[in-house]
Design a protein around this motif. Structure first.
Motif, PDB file in Angstrom:
ATOM      1  N   ARG A 129      -5.609  22.242  30.807  1.00 28.76           N
ATOM      2  CA  ARG A 129      -7.206  22.093  30.341  1.00 28.76           C
ATOM      3  C   ARG A 129      -7.611  23.104  29.781  1.00 28.76           C
ATOM      4  O   ARG A 129      -7.365  24.398  30.703  1.00 28.76           O
ATOM      5  CB  ARG A 129      -8.032  21.638  31.509  1.00 28.76           C
ATOM      6  N   ARG A 170     -16.865  26.650  28.256  1.00 30.68           N
ATOM      7  CA  ARG A 170     -16.549  26.010  27.193  1.00 30.68           C
ATOM      8  C   ARG A 170     -15.927  26.840  26.283  1.00 30.68           C
ATOM      9  O   ARG A 170     -16.135  27.891  26.050  1.00 30.68           O
ATOM     10  CB  ARG A 170     -17.831  25.408  26.700  1.00 30.68           C
ATOM     11  N   ASN A 181     -16.580  16.185  38.449  1.00 26.05           N
ATOM     12  CA  ASN A 181     -17.204  16.911  37.684  1.00 26.05           C
ATOM     13  C   ASN A 181     -16.607  17.116  36.205  1.00 26.05           C
ATOM     14  O   ASN A 181     -17.230  17.412  35.138  1.00 26.05           O
ATOM     15  CB  ASN A 181     -17.748  18.293  38.034  1.00 26.05           C
ATOM     16  N   ASP A 182     -15.115  17.025  36.102  1.00 28.19           N
ATOM     17  CA  ASP A 182     -14.522  17.221  34.930  1.00 28.19           C
ATOM     18  C   ASP A 182     -13.487  15.983  34.805  1.00 28.19           C
ATOM     19  O   ASP A 182     -12.340  16.195  35.062  1.00 28.19           O
ATOM     20  CB  ASP A 182     -13.686  18.525  34.938  1.00 28.19           C
ATOM     21  N   GLY A 188     -10.235  16.724  32.915  1.00 30.80           N
ATOM     22  CA  GLY A 188      -9.336  17.592  33.837  1.00 30.80           C
ATOM     23  C   GLY A 188      -8.891  16.888  35.029  1.00 30.80           C
ATOM     24  O   GLY A 188      -7.549  16.939  35.213  1.00 30.80           O
ATOM     25  N   LYS A 243     -13.372  24.159  30.047  1.00 32.96           N
ATOM     26  CA  LYS A 243     -13.893  23.707  31.467  1.00 32.96           C
ATOM     27  C   LYS A 243     -15.386  23.564  31.668  1.00 32.96           C
ATOM     28  O   LYS A 243     -15.852  24.090  30.756  1.00 32.96           O
ATOM     29  CB  LYS A 243     -13.085  24.693  32.359  1.00 32.96           C
ATOM     30  N   PRO A 244     -15.805  23.012  32.674  1.00 34.62           N
ATOM     31  CA  PRO A 244     -17.325  22.839  32.691  1.00 34.62           C
ATOM     32  C   PRO A 244     -17.889  24.259  32.888  1.00 34.62           C
ATOM     33  O   PRO A 244     -19.029  24.562  32.322  1.00 34.62           O
ATOM     34  CB  PRO A 244     -17.241  21.893  33.977  1.00 34.62           C
TER      35      PRO A 244
END
Length: 132
Positions: free
Chosen positions: A79, A86, A4-5, A8, A82-83
Motif C-alpha cells: 500500500r 496520501r 479506516n483503510d 489496505g 495511506k490515510p
C-alpha cells in the motif's frame, strides 16, 4: 469494528491468504475494492473474483488467487498512499515498477487503473498500491 483503510485491508487479506497457500481470499465488498480487483484481474495477478451475498444483506468478494509452479503470482503487494499520508503523482512522474515487471494501481479522474493505462490516458492521480 470500523475499517479506516478498506483498500489496505483487502491487500493485507490477499497477502496473508497467499502466504498460507489458500486458493480463495474473502473481503467485504465495496465499489472501490471492486475497481481495484478489476485492475488486478485485467493485469493477470488474480484469476478473478465473485460477489457473494450473505444472509442479513451482507456482501463480500471471494477472490480467486493465482499461483504458478506452486508460488503465488503476487510476490510483493504494498500500500503506497495511506490515510495518514496520501501520495499523488503526475503522469510524467509515474515510474515503472520493477522495470515494467510490476504495476502501480492509480486512482485517477478517469477511474482506478494501472500505471501503464494512466500513462496511455495521460492522467496522474493517487498511487494506491504497487504490485509485482
Amino acid at each position: 469494528m470500523a475499517i479506516n483503510d478498506p483498500v489496505g485491508d483487502m491487500l493485507t487479506r490477499i497477502r496473508n491468504a497467499q502466504m498460507r497457500g489458500h486458493k480463495v481470499a474473502t473481503t467485504p465488498a465495496s465499489k472501490v475494492r471492486g475497481w481495484v480487483l478489476d485492475v488486478l484481474e485485467r493485469e493477470g495477478y488474480i484469476r478473478g473474483y465473485t460477489r457473494v451475498e450473505e444472509v442479513g444483506n451482507k456482501v463480500h468478494f471471494e477472490i480467486e488467487l493465482k499461483y504458478f509452479d506452486g508460488e503465488p503470482v503476487i510476490q510483493h503487494i504494498k500500500r503506497v498512499s495511506k490515510p495518514g499520508r496520501r501520495v499523488y503523482s503526475a503522469v510524467n512522474d509515474l515510474a515503472p515498477v520493477r522495470n515494467g515487471l510490476g504495476i502501480s494501481i492509480v486512482s485517477t479522474s478517469k477511474g482506478i487503473m494501472s500505471d501503464a493505462a494512466a500513462r496511455e490516458a495521460n492522467v496522474g492521480g493517487e498511487v494506491l498500491a504497487q504490485i509485482y
